[in-house]
Design an enzyme around this catalytic site. Sequence first.
Site, PDB file in Angstrom:
ATOM      1  N   HIS A  63       0.893  -1.174   0.000  1.00 43.26           N
ATOM      2  CA  HIS A  63       0.000   0.000   0.000  1.00 43.26           C
ATOM      3  C   HIS A  63       0.926   1.218   0.000  1.00 43.26           C
ATOM      4  O   HIS A  63       1.266   1.758   1.051  1.00 43.26           O
ATOM      5  CB  HIS A  63      -0.879  -0.054   1.250  1.00 43.26           C
ATOM      6  CG  HIS A  63      -1.823   1.103   1.401  1.00 43.26           C
ATOM      7  ND1 HIS A  63      -3.184   0.996   1.243  1.00 43.26           N
ATOM      8  CD2 HIS A  63      -1.617   2.395   1.737  1.00 43.26           C
ATOM      9  CE1 HIS A  63      -3.759   2.152   1.469  1.00 43.26           C
ATOM     10  NE2 HIS A  63      -2.834   3.036   1.774  1.00 43.26           N
ATOM     11  N   HIS A 104       1.962   4.951  -0.987  1.00 41.61           N
ATOM     12  CA  HIS A 104       1.606   6.292  -1.468  1.00 41.61           C
ATOM     13  C   HIS A 104       2.759   6.790  -2.330  1.00 41.61           C
ATOM     14  O   HIS A 104       3.896   6.329  -2.197  1.00 41.61           O
ATOM     15  CB  HIS A 104       1.318   7.216  -0.274  1.00 41.61           C
ATOM     16  CG  HIS A 104      -0.019   6.927   0.356  1.00 41.61           C
ATOM     17  ND1 HIS A 104      -1.120   7.715   0.157  1.00 41.61           N
ATOM     18  CD2 HIS A 104      -0.432   5.898   1.143  1.00 41.61           C
ATOM     19  CE1 HIS A 104      -2.153   7.202   0.813  1.00 41.61           C
ATOM     20  NE2 HIS A 104      -1.769   6.098   1.430  1.00 41.61           N
ATOM     21  N   CYS A 109      -3.766  10.854   3.665  1.00 45.24           N
ATOM     22  CA  CYS A 109      -4.351  10.631   4.970  1.00 45.24           C
ATOM     23  C   CYS A 109      -4.406  11.961   5.696  1.00 45.24           C
ATOM     24  O   CYS A 109      -3.403  12.682   5.748  1.00 45.24           O
ATOM     25  CB  CYS A 109      -3.517   9.622   5.756  1.00 45.24           C
ATOM     26  SG  CYS A 109      -4.106   9.420   7.440  1.00 45.24           S
TER      27      CYS A 109
END
Length: 304
Positions: A205, A207, A238
């Site tokens: 995951h 970014h 986030c």
Amino acid sequence: MSDQVRIIEVGPRDGLQNEKTPISVADRVAFIEALVAAGCPVVEVGSFVSPKAVPQMAGSDEVLRAVDHHPGREFHVLVPNEKGYDAAIAAGARVVAVFASASEGFSRANINCTIAESIERFRPVLARAKADGIKVRGYVSCVLGCPYDGDVKPAAVASVAKTLWEQGCYEISLGDTIGVGTPARARALLRTVATEVPAERLAMHFHDTYGQALANIYAGLEEGVRVIDSAAGGLGGCPYAPGATGNVATEDVVYMLEGMGLGTGIDMAGLLAATNTVSGLIGRPPVSRVAAALNAKAKATARA
Ligand code: HMG
Ligand code: MG
């Protein structure tokens, strides 16, 4: 090694949770249905967190109720505690994700507790999920760096990943929340975590804040990881990770994988259509390089 990669499309959750303009439930549902129509096998559709903390995800219960739960489709939602679990189950969730951090600073900022306290909060969620036949995915954030604590050691990540795995999470998604990793560090991290959780049960995951996500994913593929979280158009971020930008774009990942002979089942034209629709809603063009290139090509073809 498998020539199939499972993409977890997180745009409707990780992407939209950070948008200034709130997107209506109806538009979120339409985006999700467009992603499913493009062949996305799994879509993370929302979060059952405090609406004061993340107002963008309010109405996730309505989203989950509205999407078409056709067999073969999988919809994920985030739950930070039992309250979130109750609400998610009431709205029909079959797969939930708990989210921990490898660093104390981010844990405190994101979910207002220590790492150890978060694990205690997840314990009853995991026990109830097991009894209810609900699958639980486990996230570990800040695996390659923390916006508050700086450097994060692979051993710290492996320790949290191991705990979540032993408590019953079926898969552990490793979040480079602020996108600071580089391929050698991503590879070293995955090797360390794979000593505790099998590589086939890990997800990447990443970014893309520093433009390294595709390179890091390539390194992870070489390590045998075959699950990738990505967001249509490169949406995301986030609210508790200042400066972090979106997830790696699904278009960019699918394009690279196709070039490597790895299948995803996702149709690029359908994906691009979903991205362009959400891009219109948020009022920005997609940051995905592949989406930009394909849109430019389509425009040129239309002009010719
Ligand atoms: P807290 O303040 O410690 O919790 O927050 P609390 O139990 O004291 O409750 C405070 C208030 O929140 C109460 O309401 C509760 O009812 C409510 P009030 O009395 O003030 O009106 N509350 C809830 N409401 C709805 N759903 C719930 C819930 N729980 C409590 N489940 C809490 C703790 C975790 C709730 C809070 O800090 C929170 O919601 N944080 C948001 C975290 C978040 O969504 N972050 C973004 C997602 S994580 C991410 O993006 C990273 C990831 O993508 C991977 C990566 O990139 O690394 C996954
Ligand atoms: Mg994320």
